[in-house]
Structure formats: C-alpha cells, structure tokens
Write an enzyme that holds these catalytic residues in place. Structure first.
Site, short mmCIF file in Angstrom:
data_model
loop_
_atom_site.label_atom_id
_atom_site.label_comp_id
_atom_site.label_asym_id
_atom_site.label_seq_id
_atom_site.Cartn_x
_atom_site.Cartn_y
_atom_site.Cartn_z
N GLY A 18 0.89 24.56 9.25
CA GLY A 18 -0.27 24.40 8.39
C GLY A 18 0.06 23.42 7.29
N GLY A 21 -0.79 18.43 2.76
CA GLY A 21 -0.50 17.13 2.16
C GLY A 21 0.52 17.24 1.04
N GLY A 22 0.85 18.47 0.65
CA GLY A 22 1.84 18.71 -0.40
C GLY A 22 3.26 18.60 0.12
N SER A 25 4.67 21.78 2.60
CA SER A 25 4.26 21.82 4.01
C SER A 25 4.71 20.56 4.75
CB SER A 25 2.75 22.00 4.14
OG SER A 25 2.05 20.95 3.51
N MET A 44 -6.68 22.73 7.37
CA MET A 44 -7.99 23.37 7.31
C MET A 44 -8.89 22.59 6.37
SD MET A 44 -6.90 26.79 5.22
CE MET A 44 -6.28 26.70 3.52
N CYS A 120 -7.99 33.93 0.40
CA CYS A 120 -7.87 32.76 1.27
C CYS A 120 -6.74 32.94 2.28
CB CYS A 120 -7.64 31.51 0.43
SG CYS A 120 -7.49 29.99 1.40
N GLY A 146 4.50 26.15 4.31
CA GLY A 146 5.47 25.85 3.26
C GLY A 146 5.55 26.90 2.17
#
EC number: 2.8.1.13
Length: 391
Positions: A18, A21-22, A25, A44, A120, A146
């Site tokens: 999953g 963009g950080g 992860s 997602m 979430c 992550g």
C-alpha cells in the site's frame, strides 16, 4: 505471555504494498523489491472532488484527504515504473465518504471526539483497499505497508482460549509507533499483513531513502487526515447551531459556534474571558452546551468503553490488568479492566459488552469517541470506544 514475531516476506513471494507517496511506504516497496519479492504497488484514491479546491498563497500541510492526491499518485506511478513494479490505483471514495467523512461529522455533532485514522485503517486501508485488490484478481502472499508496528503470534491461547491469532505489537521506534491507530484491524486480516519497518528507526528510514535517491525522502509527512482549510467546508452541509458556554456551576461564560468545533481538553479558541485558565471539560450535545473548567477538573479515575475488538473475537471472561492508552500521544498507564453493568437510568445504546477501565492514576481529558487501547507486554489485547469518563 510469550510471542513470536512472524516472518517477513522472502524472495519469490508476491507482495502487495500500500503506497501513499511518502517515504515509509516507498522505502518499504523498494526494500521488498531488492529482496527479490514480486512487488505490486497499490494506492487508494480517496479524493472525490465534492469539496471545492482551496487556492492559497501559503503552502498547505500534507493531508490524506485533499486535491493533492493526484500528485501523490503520479509520484507513486513514477517510482514503480522506474523500478519495474506493477502499479494500480484503487478507487475507494464512496466507502471513505461513508465510513470516515460521515462518521467524523456525526461524531463531532454528537459531542464526541472521533478518530478518523483508526476508522480509515479498519474500513479503508485494511478493508476496501483489500477488497479492491481482490476484485482485480491479484493473488498475493502478503500485504505490506509502511506502518511502524509488528505482527506477532502468542505461544498460548488468548484469554484462556485455544486460539493463537495474529496480534499487533509496538514498533522498535516507540516515538513513531502507530499501533494505537491499528487496534481495530481484525485478526483474520492480520494473517497476511506485515510491516517491514517494524524493527527500524525513522532516522534509519530517511537515511536509506536518501541513499537510494528517493524523491519521497524530501516530502513533508502527512499529519492530518484533512487539512485545516477544509474543516469548515466539510461541515458546511448543515448549519452550525450556536449555544451556551458554561462553567461547572452553570454560569454562562459566552457563546459557542457549534459543538463540532470543540473537543475535551481544548484551551485555545474558546472566545471567553475568564480570570483563570479554563479548558473544555464536557460537551453536552443534548442541551447544546460546552462546559469549561480548571485543569484539575479534567482528571478522571476511570472510563467506560464499548464496541471492543478482541484478538480472534475472544472476549475476556473475567477481570484482568493491562496498560491503556486513551489517545495516540498519551503514555500507557496501568489499569484494571472489568465488565461494566449499566446503572439504572443509563439509557446509552451500548454496542456489545461495555467494560470499566479503572486507572492506577488519574488521567486527564478522557474524551468520549476516542479509542481506549489495551496493551500487555507491548502487545494490543483489545480496543474499544470511550463512552464516558468517570470524574
């Protein structure tokens, strides 16, 4: 109780990662790729464009829900293309709106303090996203993210049962530990979940990311699920209902702008003139009142929580001791946990068996709506939703 830390993915395993963009992860995906795993990246998509995009001269903080999602997806797509990683975007906007956004608004309007990140994780990251992967007919050995946490298995049955489910344990970097946010993920889902950063420090993650020249290492980390700029827009579907701000004796101190703008323990932005420091001590949704009090009046000796998630759905049969966290930033405190029998006149609609948590020392600003997460030996024993504080 003794636990074994479960094995991480090995060479040849198919692993879905999953990706946001950080840096966390992105490095997770890179580490697994370099290990020889068949890595598939998924992101997602949450943003549905139903709130007007805000243009600002000031840079806005990174947030999970917002128009900046497109940029994050492009960065993930670029990274995966550069490293030969299959990549998919999975749309979960409608589920996110119902399970996170509507929940968030409803809780605040009911005078409670919601935790959208926990919601979430339960229903989106480890729910709708996994359903989307299944709908794409992707078969995988593991699902990795992550997060800073560990997956462990007890060597004996939980709560006297014969079940030995996957459970969540705290990460090596306790300053970044995210187990509190993960407490409601069912044991059955955790069977295929792994967190490759479990034993790493955040500083080590950044160092490795910079050595690998990952663009994600230069990104600001996401702090909130929605930017402050969008808060009022999110609640614009209904007009706020102003009401009284009172003290513990019922004296009116001022007017509030709608109870959804307040939370237990809040001091700033109260808009009242009092000769001593005051904080939000209670929110009475029924009477549309916000109650202020001195700091000492915010202490509680116990709380009642319900809607618990237990490992493998095994609910304790008797009283037990554990440590409890009442919010992410609070330190764990020892407590006694026992079944709660509602008193006469208690008309709260409890979800399942409520539990009384009696602290070994008073706790400040216990907020209904937040999660009460129980730990023992750094492993989550269960988690519920706070119903009320006992002053």
């Amino acid at each position: 109780m003794n636990y074994e830390i479960l094995d991480m993915p090995k060479k040849g395993d198919t692993v879905v990662v999953g990706m946001s963009g950080g840096v966390d992860s992105t490095l997770t995906a890179l580490m697994l790729k370099e290990k020889g795993c068949n890595v598939i990246g998924v992101t997602m998509s949450l943003w549905d464009g139903k709130l007007p995009e805000i243009k600002s001269d000031k840079p806005m903080k990174e947030a999970c829900y917002g128009p900046g999602e497109e940029e994050n997806i492009e960065e993930c797509k670029k990274f995966c293309a550069e490293h030969g990683i299959e990549y998919h975007v999975i749309e979960v906007q409608e589920t996110y709106r119902q399970k996170v956004l509507e929940y968030f608004k409803a809780e605040y309007r009911a005078g409670r303090t919601p935790n959208p990140c926990i919601q979430c994780n339960r229903y989106i990251k480890f729910g709708a996203l996994l359903d989307g992967i299944q709908n794409l007919s992707i078969n995988y050995d593991y699902f990795c993210t992550g997060h800073y946490a560990k997956i462990v298995r007890p060597q004996e049955g939980v709560f006297g049962s014969d079940k030995k489910p996957c459970m969540i344990a705290t990460a090596a970097d306790i300053t970044k530990d995210q187990t509190y946010f993960l407490n409601r993920i069912p044991s059955s889902v955790l069977e295929k979940v792994r967190f490759p950063l479990a034993t790493m420090k955040k500083a080590e993650v950044f160092e490795l990311a910079k050595k690998a020249n990952l663009e994600a290492a230069n990104r600001e980390e996401s702090q909130d699920f929605i930017g402050e700029e969008y808060f009022d827009l999110l609640f614009a579907d209904k007009p706020s209902v102003p009401g009284d701000i009172i003290d513990l004796d019922g004296h009116v101190l001022g007017k509030h702008k709608g109870i959804e703008h307040y939370t237990i323990g809040q001091r700033r932005g109260l808009g009242v003139a009092v000769s001593y420091p005051v904080y939000v001590q209670a929110i009475d949704a029924k009477n549309n009142v916000v109650v202020l009090a001195p700091n000492d009046a915010l202490n509680s000796s116990a709380l009642v929580a319900d809607d618990f998630v237990w490992p493998a759905d095994v609910e304790p049969a008797e009283e037990f001791e554990a440590e409890i966290k009442i919010r992410l930033a609070s330190r764990p405190v020892k407590a006694k946990i026992s079944r709660y029998v509602p008193e006469a006149g208690d008309d709260f609609a409890y979800k399942g068996q409520p539990w009384l948590v009696t602290f070994s020392e008073p706790q400040r600003a216990v907020a209904p709506g937040q999660s009460a997460v129980l730990y023992k030996d750094n492993v989550i024993l269960g988690g519920g939703i706070i119903v009320k504080a006992i002053k």
